[in-house]
Write a protein that holds these residues in place. Sequence first.
Motif, PDB file in Angstrom:
ATOM      1  N   GLY A 189      54.579  39.112  83.590  1.00 14.93           N
ATOM      2  CA  GLY A 189      54.894  37.991  82.710  1.00 14.93           C
ATOM      3  C   GLY A 189      53.809  37.705  81.699  1.00 14.93           C
ATOM      4  N   ASP A 190      53.619  36.415  81.413  1.00 15.87           N
ATOM      5  CA  ASP A 190      52.686  36.001  80.375  1.00 15.87           C
ATOM      6  C   ASP A 190      51.271  35.855  80.927  1.00 15.87           C
ATOM      7  OD1 ASP A 190      54.622  35.687  78.186  1.00 15.87           O
ATOM      8  OD2 ASP A 190      55.452  34.089  79.452  1.00 15.87           O
ATOM      9  N   PHE A 191      50.319  35.694  80.008  1.00 19.69           N
ATOM     10  CA  PHE A 191      48.904  35.647  80.371  1.00 19.69           C
ATOM     11  C   PHE A 191      48.283  34.311  79.963  1.00 19.69           C
ATOM     12  CE2 PHE A 191      49.798  40.169  79.836  1.00 19.69           C
ATOM     13  CZ  PHE A 191      49.169  40.736  80.945  1.00 19.69           C
ATOM     14  N   GLU A 192      47.364  33.826  80.804  1.00 22.58           N
ATOM     15  CA  GLU A 192      46.539  32.674  80.467  1.00 22.58           C
ATOM     16  C   GLU A 192      45.255  33.179  79.804  1.00 22.58           C
ATOM     17  OE1 GLU A 192      47.059  29.326  80.989  1.00 22.58           O
ATOM     18  OE2 GLU A 192      49.080  29.719  81.781  1.00 22.58           O
ATOM     19  N   VAL A 193      44.985  32.686  78.614  1.00 20.40           N
ATOM     20  CA  VAL A 193      43.814  33.117  77.844  1.00 20.40           C
ATOM     21  C   VAL A 193      42.851  31.932  77.729  1.00 20.40           C
ATOM     22  CG1 VAL A 193      43.014  34.034  75.632  1.00 20.40           C
ATOM     23  CG2 VAL A 193      45.262  34.711  76.533  1.00 20.40           C
ATOM     24  N   ARG A 194      41.594  32.150  78.109  1.00 21.94           N
ATOM     25  CA  ARG A 194      40.608  31.070  78.062  1.00 21.94           C
ATOM     26  C   ARG A 194      39.309  31.553  77.418  1.00 21.94           C
ATOM     27  NH1 ARG A 194      43.129  30.140  83.044  1.00 21.94           N
ATOM     28  NH2 ARG A 194      41.757  31.667  84.032  1.00 21.94           N
ATOM     29  N   GLY A 195      38.664  30.637  76.704  1.00 19.63           N
ATOM     30  CA  GLY A 195      37.360  30.919  76.115  1.00 19.63           C
ATOM     31  C   GLY A 195      36.384  29.807  76.435  1.00 19.63           C
ATOM     32  N   TYR A 196      35.125  30.182  76.718  1.00 17.25           N
ATOM     33  CA  TYR A 196      34.086  29.220  77.072  1.00 17.25           C
ATOM     34  C   TYR A 196      32.845  29.479  76.218  1.00 17.25           C
ATOM     35  CZ  TYR A 196      36.816  29.047  81.465  1.00 17.25           C
ATOM     36  OH  TYR A 196      37.813  28.948  82.410  1.00 17.25           O
ATOM     37  N   VAL A 197      32.153  28.408  75.871  1.00 11.82           N
ATOM     38  CA  VAL A 197      30.836  28.512  75.240  1.00 11.82           C
ATOM     39  C   VAL A 197      29.835  27.833  76.160  1.00 11.82           C
ATOM     40  CG1 VAL A 197      29.410  27.906  73.253  1.00 11.82           C
ATOM     41  CG2 VAL A 197      31.797  28.585  72.907  1.00 11.82           C
ATOM     42  N   ASN A 198      28.891  28.600  76.676  1.00 10.52           N
ATOM     43  CA  ASN A 198      27.900  28.084  77.624  1.00 10.52           C
ATOM     44  C   ASN A 198      28.566  27.365  78.794  1.00 10.52           C
ATOM     45  OD1 ASN A 198      25.837  29.044  75.916  1.00 10.52           O
ATOM     46  ND2 ASN A 198      25.827  27.142  74.748  1.00 10.52           N
ATOM     47  N   GLY A 199      29.687  27.927  79.268  1.00  7.90           N
ATOM     48  CA  GLY A 199      30.386  27.371  80.423  1.00  7.90           C
ATOM     49  C   GLY A 199      31.377  26.267  80.104  1.00  7.90           C
ATOM     50  N   GLU A 200      31.397  25.784  78.874  1.00 12.65           N
ATOM     51  CA  GLU A 200      32.324  24.726  78.474  1.00 12.65           C
ATOM     52  C   GLU A 200      33.636  25.350  77.985  1.00 12.65           C
ATOM     53  OE1 GLU A 200      32.936  21.454  74.872  1.00 12.65           O
ATOM     54  OE2 GLU A 200      31.000  22.482  75.115  1.00 12.65           O
ATOM     55  N   LEU A 201      34.747  24.923  78.567  1.00 12.80           N
ATOM     56  CA  LEU A 201      36.045  25.432  78.144  1.00 12.80           C
ATOM     57  C   LEU A 201      36.356  24.924  76.738  1.00 12.80           C
ATOM     58  CD1 LEU A 201      38.712  26.933  78.919  1.00 12.80           C
ATOM     59  CD2 LEU A 201      39.571  24.705  79.698  1.00 12.80           C
ATOM     60  N   VAL A 202      36.543  25.844  75.799  1.00 12.73           N
ATOM     61  CA  VAL A 202      36.860  25.460  74.427  1.00 12.73           C
ATOM     62  C   VAL A 202      38.242  25.948  73.995  1.00 12.73           C
ATOM     63  CG1 VAL A 202      34.475  25.227  73.638  1.00 12.73           C
ATOM     64  CG2 VAL A 202      35.576  27.485  73.572  1.00 12.73           C
ATOM     65  N   GLN A 203      38.780  26.965  74.676  1.00 19.23           N
ATOM     66  CA  GLN A 203      40.102  27.486  74.339  1.00 19.23           C
ATOM     67  C   GLN A 203      40.905  27.734  75.608  1.00 19.23           C
ATOM     68  OE1 GLN A 203      38.764  30.901  71.597  1.00 19.23           O
ATOM     69  NE2 GLN A 203      40.655  30.169  70.652  1.00 19.23           N
ATOM     70  N   HIS A 204      42.191  27.412  75.554  1.00 19.66           N
ATOM     71  CA  HIS A 204      43.091  27.701  76.662  1.00 19.66           C
ATOM     72  C   HIS A 204      44.502  27.790  76.101  1.00 19.66           C
ATOM     73  CE1 HIS A 204      44.935  26.507  80.817  1.00 19.66           C
ATOM     74  NE2 HIS A 204      45.083  27.789  80.528  1.00 19.66           N
ATOM     75  N   GLY A 205      45.120  28.951  76.244  1.00 13.67           N
ATOM     76  CA  GLY A 205      46.478  29.138  75.758  1.00 13.67           C
ATOM     77  C   GLY A 205      47.241  30.098  76.638  1.00 13.67           C
ATOM     78  N   ASN A 206      48.543  30.068  76.525  1.00  7.81           N
ATOM     79  CA  ASN A 206      49.404  30.991  77.264  1.00  7.81           C
ATOM     80  C   ASN A 206      50.162  31.843  76.266  1.00  7.81           C
ATOM     81  OD1 ASN A 206      52.081  31.828  78.662  1.00  7.81           O
ATOM     82  ND2 ASN A 206      50.770  31.148  80.349  1.00  7.81           N
ATOM     83  N   THR A 207      50.232  33.142  76.520  1.00  7.24           N
ATOM     84  CA  THR A 207      50.852  34.049  75.557  1.00  7.24           C
ATOM     85  C   THR A 207      52.353  33.813  75.395  1.00  7.24           C
ATOM     86  OG1 THR A 207      51.102  35.751  77.273  1.00  7.24           O
ATOM     87  CG2 THR A 207      49.121  35.838  75.898  1.00  7.24           C
ATOM     88  N   SER A 208      52.944  32.966  76.248  1.00  7.36           N
ATOM     89  CA  SER A 208      54.356  32.620  76.064  1.00  7.36           C
ATOM     90  C   SER A 208      54.576  31.852  74.771  1.00  7.36           C
ATOM     91  CB  SER A 208      54.862  31.783  77.245  1.00  7.36           C
ATOM     92  OG  SER A 208      54.181  30.536  77.308  1.00  7.36           O
ATOM     93  N   THR A 209      53.507  31.271  74.206  1.00  6.87           N
ATOM     94  CA  THR A 209      53.634  30.491  72.973  1.00  6.87           C
ATOM     95  C   THR A 209      53.302  31.301  71.719  1.00  6.87           C
ATOM     96  OG1 THR A 209      51.360  29.648  73.071  1.00  6.87           O
ATOM     97  CG2 THR A 209      53.042  28.396  74.253  1.00  6.87           C
TER      98      THR A 209
END
Length: 281
Positions: A189-209
């Motif tokens: 299925g779809d994927f959860e995509v996350r990005g962090y800067v120095n451990g802080e979550l700055v991006q979170h999206g799901n490829t379904s969108t």
Amino acid sequence: MKLATLRTAEKGTTAALVTGSDSYLALPASDVGALLAQPQWRTIVEKVATAGGNAISGVAFAPLLPRAGKVICCGLNYGDHIQEMGRDLPEFPTLFAKYADTLTGPADTIHVHGSVKVDWEAELAVVVGSELFRADEDEARNAIAGYTVANDVSMRDWQNRTLQWFQGKAFDRTTPVGPVMLTADEADGDFEVRGYVNGELVQHGNTSTLVFGPAKLLSYISQFTILRPGDLVLTGTPGGVGMGMTPPRFLNDGDVLTTEIDGIGRLENHFRIHAPVPANV
């Protein structure tokens, strides 16, 4: 299955089958792209997996596709990111290209010379497994070898010098890719995509969108240029990039950028931001 390109002490860069957290079996190719260029690559991998093959030790991850023939990226492909950039939903994909020189490893230190507005873009990337030209979506879907993690690190001051994005997207050795390729048959299925800067979550999206999903992107691209095994397509980034923040935020010297996708793995790259070039260059 998960495939990787490893840097080994004895043989240099080589392709491997990942069988555990720190366990690898050698595959008969210099990198994953070279493996995919062999028409029977799936059979080769299955034979090594069944027979056990030669175990590899003392390794580090290299860029997954160090000699990718084409690296094609889609911008503005998540609804939230499109909104934060103040744009309308696109009728067609917004595409740009990189060179293989842009790619770097999942744990490599990234050196940036000449930019003070270094931004992050966590992304799912698609690895092409068979030749595609003027393909429909079903053909494109069947040609996907697998999926990996990428970050389209962007030098916004260079990107915004002109209407063309290329110069802000193609700095050498600034686009981390890896650590592995999850083969398409194991993608669920779809994927959860996350990005962090120095451990802080700055991006979170799901490829379904995604406005344009992987198969649609590959089909569209194949209408004007042939895609071959080992080519790489970055599918775009979710909201949360530094340029979209108020005030805008960019990476600083010493920052750590982490990019992760559940089921595939994570990139963790330290940044060294060097002195900018003169304004007239």
